[in-house]
Design a protein around this motif. Structure first.
Motif, short mmCIF file in Angstrom:
data_model
loop_
_atom_site.label_atom_id
_atom_site.label_comp_id
_atom_site.label_asym_id
_atom_site.label_seq_id
_atom_site.Cartn_x
_atom_site.Cartn_y
_atom_site.Cartn_z
N ASP A 15 0.70 -1.24 -0.08
CA ASP A 15 0.10 -0.12 -0.07
C ASP A 15 0.90 1.38 0.02
O ASP A 15 1.86 1.30 0.85
CB ASP A 15 -0.96 0.05 1.11
CG ASP A 15 -1.97 -0.96 1.27
OD1 ASP A 15 -2.58 -1.33 0.22
OD2 ASP A 15 -2.32 -1.71 2.24
N VAL A 16 0.62 2.08 -0.86
CA VAL A 16 1.33 3.46 -0.92
C VAL A 16 0.54 4.55 -0.78
O VAL A 16 -0.54 4.67 -1.18
CB VAL A 16 2.28 3.48 -2.29
CG1 VAL A 16 3.29 2.39 -2.00
CG2 VAL A 16 1.51 3.32 -3.29
N SER A 17 1.13 5.77 -0.60
CA SER A 17 0.41 7.06 -0.80
C SER A 17 1.30 8.15 -1.10
O SER A 17 2.36 8.03 -1.01
CB SER A 17 -0.10 7.29 0.76
OG SER A 17 -0.42 8.60 0.71
N CYS A 25 -3.25 10.82 -2.58
CA CYS A 25 -3.62 9.34 -3.23
C CYS A 25 -3.34 8.39 -2.60
O CYS A 25 -2.00 8.09 -2.37
CB CYS A 25 -3.72 9.83 -4.77
SG CYS A 25 -4.00 11.13 -5.45
N GLU A 26 -4.29 7.42 -2.37
CA GLU A 26 -3.81 5.87 -1.90
C GLU A 26 -3.90 5.00 -3.14
O GLU A 26 -4.84 5.05 -3.93
CB GLU A 26 -4.46 5.57 -0.74
CG GLU A 26 -4.47 6.49 0.56
CD GLU A 26 -5.13 6.00 1.80
OE1 GLU A 26 -5.79 5.24 1.57
OE2 GLU A 26 -4.84 6.80 2.97
N ALA A 27 -2.94 4.13 -3.10
CA ALA A 27 -2.77 3.03 -4.12
C ALA A 27 -2.44 1.69 -3.48
O ALA A 27 -1.56 1.64 -2.54
CB ALA A 27 -2.28 3.61 -5.35
N LYS A 28 -2.42 0.64 -4.58
CA LYS A 28 -1.62 -0.68 -3.90
C LYS A 28 -0.86 -0.79 -5.22
O LYS A 28 -1.29 -0.98 -6.66
CB LYS A 28 -2.57 -1.52 -3.74
CG LYS A 28 -2.02 -2.97 -3.29
CD LYS A 28 -2.97 -4.10 -2.91
CE LYS A 28 -3.57 -3.68 -1.58
NZ LYS A 28 -4.28 -4.68 -0.81
N ILE A 29 0.56 -1.44 -5.07
CA ILE A 29 1.27 -1.83 -6.27
C ILE A 29 0.78 -2.88 -6.90
O ILE A 29 0.58 -3.97 -6.41
CB ILE A 29 2.75 -2.14 -5.48
CG1 ILE A 29 3.35 -0.74 -4.97
CG2 ILE A 29 3.70 -2.39 -6.73
CD1 ILE A 29 3.39 0.47 -5.78
#
Length: 40
Positions: A15-17, A25-29
Motif C-alpha cells: 500500500d502506498v500514498s 492519493c492512496e494506491a496498491k502496487i
C-alpha cells in the motif's frame, strides 16, 4: 552516495500514498518494472 546490495523497489501488494496536485492519493502496487537510471 553508497550503493546498496539490493536495489530499492516496492513489492507487489504494498500500500502506498503520494501527494499529487495538492491531494494525497492512496494506491496498491500491482506490477513492478525494475528500471534504474544513473547519471554521472
Amino acid at each position: 552516495m553508497k550503493a546498496a546490495d539490493e536495489p530499492a523497489y516496492l513489492t507487489v501488494g504494498t500500500d502506498v500514498s503520494a501527494k499529487y496536485r495538492g491531494a494525497f492519493c492512496e494506491a496498491k502496487i500491482k506490477t513492478v518494472k525494475r528500471l534504474v537510471k544513473v547519471k554521472n
